[in-house]
Each structure stands twice: as C-alpha cells, then as structure tokens.
Design a protein around this motif. Structure first.
Motif, PDB file in Angstrom:
ATOM      1  N   THR A 107      54.712  43.461  39.261  1.00 51.94           N
ATOM      2  CA  THR A 107      54.555  44.014  37.996  1.00 51.94           C
ATOM      3  C   THR A 107      53.744  43.556  37.119  1.00 51.94           C
ATOM      4  OG1 THR A 107      56.830  45.300  38.184  1.00 51.94           O
ATOM      5  CG2 THR A 107      55.797  45.249  36.243  1.00 51.94           C
ATOM      6  N   LEU A 108      52.573  44.108  36.454  1.00 48.52           N
ATOM      7  CA  LEU A 108      51.646  43.645  35.671  1.00 48.52           C
ATOM      8  C   LEU A 108      51.743  44.297  34.291  1.00 48.52           C
ATOM      9  CD1 LEU A 108      48.837  43.306  38.222  1.00 48.52           C
ATOM     10  CD2 LEU A 108      50.305  41.433  37.412  1.00 48.52           C
ATOM     11  N   GLN A 109      50.870  43.920  33.319  1.00 46.94           N
ATOM     12  CA  GLN A 109      50.395  44.860  32.033  1.00 46.94           C
ATOM     13  C   GLN A 109      49.888  45.995  32.153  1.00 46.94           C
ATOM     14  OE1 GLN A 109      52.047  43.541  29.098  1.00 46.94           O
ATOM     15  NE2 GLN A 109      53.271  42.145  30.391  1.00 46.94           N
ATOM     16  N   ASN A 110      50.092  46.749  31.223  1.00 49.45           N
ATOM     17  CA  ASN A 110      49.190  47.920  31.140  1.00 49.45           C
ATOM     18  C   ASN A 110      47.959  47.631  30.430  1.00 49.45           C
ATOM     19  OD1 ASN A 110      51.255  49.627  32.573  1.00 49.45           O
ATOM     20  ND2 ASN A 110      52.333  50.070  30.568  1.00 49.45           N
ATOM     21  N   GLY A 111      47.086  48.497  30.889  1.00 48.91           N
ATOM     22  CA  GLY A 111      45.700  48.632  30.089  1.00 48.91           C
ATOM     23  C   GLY A 111      44.975  47.345  30.181  1.00 48.91           C
ATOM     24  N   THR A 112      45.092  46.564  31.380  1.00 48.56           N
ATOM     25  CA  THR A 112      44.315  45.312  31.715  1.00 48.56           C
ATOM     26  C   THR A 112      43.528  45.270  33.088  1.00 48.56           C
ATOM     27  OG1 THR A 112      46.382  44.371  30.588  1.00 48.56           O
ATOM     28  CG2 THR A 112      44.824  42.761  31.853  1.00 48.56           C
ATOM     29  N   ALA A 113      42.352  44.522  32.943  1.00 44.03           N
ATOM     30  CA  ALA A 113      41.651  44.421  34.153  1.00 44.03           C
ATOM     31  C   ALA A 113      42.279  43.259  34.665  1.00 44.03           C
ATOM     32  CB  ALA A 113      40.174  44.212  33.732  1.00 44.03           C
ATOM     33  N   TYR A 114      42.364  43.109  36.212  1.00 46.51           N
ATOM     34  CA  TYR A 114      42.662  42.212  36.830  1.00 46.51           C
ATOM     35  C   TYR A 114      41.869  41.751  38.132  1.00 46.51           C
ATOM     36  CZ  TYR A 114      47.322  42.317  34.572  1.00 46.51           C
ATOM     37  OH  TYR A 114      48.212  42.451  33.611  1.00 46.51           O
ATOM     38  N   TYR A 115      41.845  40.750  38.629  1.00 49.14           N
ATOM     39  CA  TYR A 115      40.888  40.401  39.902  1.00 49.14           C
ATOM     40  C   TYR A 115      41.907  39.582  40.787  1.00 49.14           C
ATOM     41  CZ  TYR A 115      37.315  41.254  36.380  1.00 49.14           C
ATOM     42  OH  TYR A 115      36.640  41.780  35.416  1.00 49.14           O
ATOM     43  N   TRP A 116      41.876  40.041  42.110  1.00 41.09           N
ATOM     44  CA  TRP A 116      42.813  39.332  42.998  1.00 41.09           C
ATOM     45  C   TRP A 116      41.887  39.078  44.413  1.00 41.09           C
ATOM     46  CZ3 TRP A 116      45.383  41.821  47.664  1.00 41.09           C
ATOM     47  CH2 TRP A 116      44.839  43.060  47.733  1.00 41.09           C
ATOM     48  N   ASN A 117      42.592  37.954  44.873  1.00 44.25           N
ATOM     49  CA  ASN A 117      42.192  37.839  46.383  1.00 44.25           C
ATOM     50  C   ASN A 117      43.463  37.155  47.165  1.00 44.25           C
ATOM     51  OD1 ASN A 117      42.357  34.862  45.583  1.00 44.25           O
ATOM     52  ND2 ASN A 117      40.079  34.541  45.925  1.00 44.25           N
ATOM     53  N   VAL A 118      43.184  36.918  48.490  1.00 43.87           N
ATOM     54  CA  VAL A 118      44.225  36.237  49.222  1.00 43.87           C
ATOM     55  C   VAL A 118      43.524  35.215  50.039  1.00 43.87           C
ATOM     56  CG1 VAL A 118      45.787  36.718  51.106  1.00 43.87           C
ATOM     57  CG2 VAL A 118      45.478  38.560  49.507  1.00 43.87           C
ATOM     58  N   VAL A 119      44.193  34.040  50.134  1.00 42.85           N
ATOM     59  CA  VAL A 119      43.858  32.669  50.944  1.00 42.85           C
ATOM     60  C   VAL A 119      44.645  32.840  52.173  1.00 42.85           C
ATOM     61  CG1 VAL A 119      43.432  30.308  50.904  1.00 42.85           C
ATOM     62  CG2 VAL A 119      42.731  31.593  48.918  1.00 42.85           C
ATOM     63  N   ALA A 120      44.244  32.692  53.211  1.00 41.56           N
ATOM     64  CA  ALA A 120      44.949  32.487  54.568  1.00 41.56           C
ATOM     65  C   ALA A 120      44.798  30.933  54.772  1.00 41.56           C
ATOM     66  CB  ALA A 120      44.540  33.277  55.671  1.00 41.56           C
ATOM     67  N   PHE A 121      46.014  30.330  54.829  1.00 41.03           N
ATOM     68  CA  PHE A 121      46.175  28.863  55.350  1.00 41.03           C
ATOM     69  C   PHE A 121      47.191  28.676  56.362  1.00 41.03           C
ATOM     70  CE2 PHE A 121      49.127  29.365  51.804  1.00 41.03           C
ATOM     71  CZ  PHE A 121      50.041  28.590  52.058  1.00 41.03           C
TER      72      PHE A 121
END
Length: 239
Positions: A107-121
């Motif tokens: 759950t994140l804040q409303n009205g916000t730009a986010y950036y996401w990625n996934v690292v496999a290890f």
C-alpha cells in the motif's frame, strides 16, 4: 685365513634407513588434489515486470506487484528483492522487500510517482537486476500529473567513448497522454553539470567532447502545464 664379513645386518640397516628417510606423514604417497569448484553463475533477470506496467496510472494505491520468475543454471534457490522508490535511480527508497514468491502487495501514498524493479539473487548473493518501471498512484481530484523522470537510452551509464561528437539519448513519459513534454539539459565535466539548453523538444542532443574526460549530464522533464520532474545525473568518459 681370510675372515668372512657378515654383511646381512649392514644391508638391513641401510635399507631401513633409506625407507624411513623416504617416507612422509601420508605414507609416501602423492597428496590428493581437491577438485576446483565450478564457478557460481548469477540467476537471470526476472522474465518481465508484469504489474504495474511501465508508465501506468494506478487508480488504487494498494498494488499487487507481480513479475515472472528468474532461472538459475546452478539450480540454486532464487530470492527476489522488490524495491520501490521515489526516484528512477532508487536512492529514495520507500519499500524494499525480500521474498521467494513472484508477487507482493504493497500500500502506497496517493498522487505519487514511483519507480520499481526486482533483483533476483541466489544463495551466494550473485544477483541480476531487472529494468526499472515507473507508475503513478492517482490522487483525489488530480487533473494533471507530473511527468516521470527521464530514462537513459545512450550513452550507457559509465561507458567509455572516443572523443568528438556524442549523442545524448533519453526517453520521457507522462500518464497524461495529451501533455506535451520538453526537456532542460544539463551537461559538463563536474558532478553538478551546468544548464546548457532549455525547452528541448526532441529527446536527443549532440554534444562535443574532448579526450580523457568524464562528463556528467541530467535531463529535467517538463509538461505543458509547467510541472517539472528532476532527472538523475548520468555519466560517461572519453579515452
């Protein structure tokens, strides 16, 4: 009369002496050589970031992040590190979660730009990162959204080139499809590059470089409502 010399005790003494000097702690055999272990290989990047997709406007701020599985040629157990940040280079992290699953609800804040990625290890911490996707969570009564920070196309981060003319290449995006984007370009040989061009309409720009120098550049993205997103600083060098 010729005396007969008894040689047998002498021969036995010499034989015992030779064998005892020639022996060692392992019984005189050649020490076993341990086999060289096979080098560990990092897992592949995840096959795809499934949701939220690139530049998506999310109506609900409770989001199930999903991605496809990575693979590991060594058969190691793969873990995933989901990172959600407020900037594309992910220095301002709001969530970072480690899991063996290929999904996680946040759950994140409303009205916000986010950036996401996934690292496999794997179990030996050999890791491979996915690409980074941007998305926006809808805010109450929002009619215009800030554009996403620009993403790098070329030159590759920390690449080395011959001096001369270098084309800077980036991509801009905005969830408001009708917005027109322009860019402010910062470029120079210091880590805080100077502004060299305002309101660039294209997403490429040619610069002149000299040998044996490291250059830094940044793109700020603006929409036609005057809303600006500050970009990260990238760098490359000349030989």
């Amino acid at each position: 009369m010729i005396k007969k010399i008894k040689l047998l005790p002498v021969i036995l003494f010499v034989f015992v002496l030779i064998t005892s000097c020639g022996s060692d702690d392992d019984g005189g055999g050649t020490a076993a050589v341990a086999p060289t272990p096979e080098p560990n290989t990092a897992p592949t990047a995840v096959g795809a970031l499934t949701y939220p997709s690139s530049d998506l406007l999310c109506i609900d701020s409770t989001i199930e992040f999903t991605w496809s599985a990575a693979t590991d040629v060594d058969g190691d157990t793969i873990n995933y590190r989901l990172t959600i940040a407020l900037d594309r280079n992910q220095t301002n992290i709001v969530e970072q979660i480690t899991t063996t699953a290929t999904s996680r609800t946040v759950t994140l804040q409303n009205g916000t730009a986010y950036y996401w990625n996934v690292v496999a290890f794997d179990s030996e911490d050999e890791a491979t990162a996915s690409q980074t996707f941007a998305f926006y969570t809808e805010g109450d009564g929002v009619s215009n959204h800030a554009p996403f920070a620009a993403s790098l196309n070329a030159p590759a981060l920390d690449a080395v080139f011959s001096a001369g003319t270098t084309t800077l290449d980036w991509s801009g995006s905005d969830v408001d499809a009708s917005d027109t984007l322009t860019y402010d370009l910062y470029f120079g040989d210091t880590t805080d590059p100077a502004q060299v061009q305002l309101d660039v309409a294209a997403s490429t720009f040619d610069v002149t470089t000299v040998a044996a120098t490291t250059y830094y550049w940044r793109i700020d993205t603006k929409d036609n409502n005057g809303v600006k997103s500050i970009g990260q600083v990238w760098s490359f060098s000349t030989n």
